[in-house]
Design a protein around this motif. Sequence first.
Motif, PDB file in Angstrom:
ATOM      1  N   PRO A   1       0.837  -1.206   0.000  1.00  0.00           N
ATOM      2  CA  PRO A   1       0.000   0.000   0.000  1.00  0.00           C
ATOM      3  C   PRO A   1       0.869   1.251   0.000  1.00  0.00           C
ATOM      4  O   PRO A   1       1.937   1.301   0.614  1.00  0.00           O
TER       5      PRO A   1
ATOM      6  N   THR B   1      -6.454   2.134  -1.882  1.00  0.00           N
ATOM      7  CA  THR B   1      -7.737   2.180  -1.182  1.00  0.00           C
ATOM      8  C   THR B   1      -7.906   0.923  -0.337  1.00  0.00           C
ATOM      9  O   THR B   1      -7.266  -0.106  -0.578  1.00  0.00           O
ATOM     10  N   ARG B   2      -8.780   1.033   0.656  1.00  0.00           N
ATOM     11  CA  ARG B   2      -9.032  -0.099   1.545  1.00  0.00           C
ATOM     12  C   ARG B   2      -9.579  -1.293   0.776  1.00  0.00           C
ATOM     13  O   ARG B   2      -9.254  -2.437   1.058  1.00  0.00           O
ATOM     14  N   ARG B   3     -10.387  -1.009  -0.248  1.00  0.00           N
ATOM     15  CA  ARG B   3     -11.021  -2.088  -1.018  1.00  0.00           C
ATOM     16  C   ARG B   3      -9.982  -2.952  -1.722  1.00  0.00           C
ATOM     17  O   ARG B   3     -10.003  -4.189  -1.605  1.00  0.00           O
TER      18      ARG B   3
ATOM     19  N   LYS C   1      -6.734  -3.134  -1.155  1.00  0.00           N
ATOM     20  CA  LYS C   1      -5.807  -3.725  -0.188  1.00  0.00           C
ATOM     21  C   LYS C   1      -6.417  -4.975   0.430  1.00  0.00           C
ATOM     22  O   LYS C   1      -5.787  -6.025   0.550  1.00  0.00           O
ATOM     23  N   SER C   2      -7.690  -4.885   0.823  1.00  0.00           N
ATOM     24  CA  SER C   2      -8.376  -6.021   1.438  1.00  0.00           C
ATOM     25  C   SER C   2      -8.508  -7.180   0.452  1.00  0.00           C
ATOM     26  O   SER C   2      -8.250  -8.340   0.793  1.00  0.00           O
TER      27      SER C   2
ATOM     28  N   GLY D   1     -11.877   7.786   0.275  1.00  0.00           N
ATOM     29  CA  GLY D   1     -11.701   6.339   0.328  1.00  0.00           C
ATOM     30  C   GLY D   1     -11.918   5.616  -0.977  1.00  0.00           C
ATOM     31  O   GLY D   1     -11.795   4.394  -1.037  1.00  0.00           O
TER      32      GLY D   1
END
Length: 634
Positions: free
Chosen positions: A384, A389-391, A393-394, A530
């Motif tokens: 990262p 973005t969190r999406r 990365k997850s 985000g």
Amino acid sequence: MRYGFIKVAAATPDIRVADCEYNRREIACRMKTAAKEGAKLLVLPELCITGYTCGDLFLQQRLLQGAQDALKELCRESEGLDLLTLVGAPVRYAGKLYNCAVAIHRGKLLGVVPKTFLPNYNEFYEKRHFTCAPKENGVVHLCGQTVVFGTKLLFQCEQIPEFCLAAEICEDLWAPIPPSSAHASAGATVIANLSASDETVGKDSYRRQLVIGQSARLVCGYLYADAGEGESTTDMVFAGHNLIAENGQLLGQSRLFENSLLVTELDVQKLEGERRRLTTFPASGGTEYTVIPFSLTVEDTTLSRKIDPLPFIPSDSLHRESRCEDILSIQSLGLKKRLDHSRSKTAVIGISGGLDSTLALLVAARAMDKLGRPRSDIIAVTMPGLGTTRRTKSNAEVLAQRLGADLQRIDITRAVMNHFEDIGHDAQQKDVTFENAQARERTQILMDIANRTEGLVVGTGDLSELALGWATYNGDQMSMYGVNASVPKTLIRHIVRYEAEKIGDNQLKKVLFDILDTPVSPELLPAKEGEISQKTEEIVGPYELHDFFLYYGIRWGFAPQKVLKLAVCAFDGTYSKDVILHWLNVFYRRFFTQQFKRSCMPDGPKIGSVSLSPRGDWRMPSDACWDLWVDGLE
């Protein structure tokens, strides 16, 4: 006819056996209909002026005179038609009778082509009435005209020389070495076959394979016009199975047992271009051939053949699934060989939660399975940074975990900020330095992990990105083996979907479908609330357009104007002509200016007919000018 498209037709007229005047009227009707449809070439069945099944009536003077009278009248009726017609008729020459294809154009007989191979087995007994074609050309006096007679004839359009026609007749195609093989070697790009092939169970499939196969072998257009209802049913039934193929692709076929007119377009520029590319195809040098010129009106050809907007993706679902499986097998076997040969202990992949790295990871998992090694030998590194973005990365993390890879998380933010300080770059300035520094930091990390673990870095970049140069030089452009290098972006989506639909892990399936729904992005600019702020297709253009340009502009070498015409047809209702033109300009400028990145690209498996490897399919100077291509569009 512009851009090399020739509208052609194969027709089965209604006939009466031995009724030449009736048949003449029906043939004339087909000629006028074909011309009205815009066809420039019409091919009719074998001996359709008399009927193929006349038997010993071919020995009757009255039938032969009736056939010649009908030919003479067809010549007169062709005067106002912008059409070259090939019609089947019995013709007397040097005291013998021949089964012939007669070329008629604007009131004249252009030439007469006799049949070479006469079947005399089973239900056929042509040698009872006809003579095999002589080896050399001659002249025949027919319908008050002196005409070239022989098999070594080429009919060439003066306005579009790529349109060069030759003829063979029915059984000629069934022979071990069909006359069309010599015709194509002499320069014919289009082969016409006038046929009277009776129908038996399963014969239509074999006939279709012959036509498609011969068109592929000769890199030509092949028109097959078959006799139909109206021929004698004494012992044979004819189905009127008309076929048109181009270089191994069936463009159209008529329904059996329906006398019909089949119309489509051949791309003779494409055929000639492919012959130039294939070094094993002989140079046209038919010195024994007589070239007969003819003239046609040059005008735009309305295309009825389907121009697929996604040329890399089979439209049929079963074929598409088979294609996806084949590609995954090629990719994984290529990687397996490289891992085994280099004795690499690990395969190191940078995963972003995007399509390309997802496919690369799926391929690496297959490669490890084929090697009989644990998937934990794959080191999946998520890195990262300033735009992650969190999406994504997850998704990247779950993907690696569910596939059994060794997941490593390395945040590059601090390293990149330190680097900015080292080189004196203002981190608030979101320019190319801001973006590329992150890409190169990630590549450095992957390379160093590969060194530390005695492994190799698996590249994730795809064919579409290579064409556009949408990669950071010595960043994501570089790896030790690029498994996606020959896979276009539009196809990658289908391959990932294919894996998602067949995978047994529901959680993994859910992640794969979410990745499919994620906008394509390098995520090198900060997110907004985000969400991904940097969407690739908003910057360089839609990948479906660029893949289309790549296929027709690079694979087939079409001129930009022709690529534009095809794209306008293919994307009608999706993109306007102005939008297509804009992105086509972008494509050519980027393709030419970014060649230096492709000149030193890493190894990767060739997947299909389009590859940009500098060691394989594409050798281009890095400093070539693009003016000719772009100026032509403007």
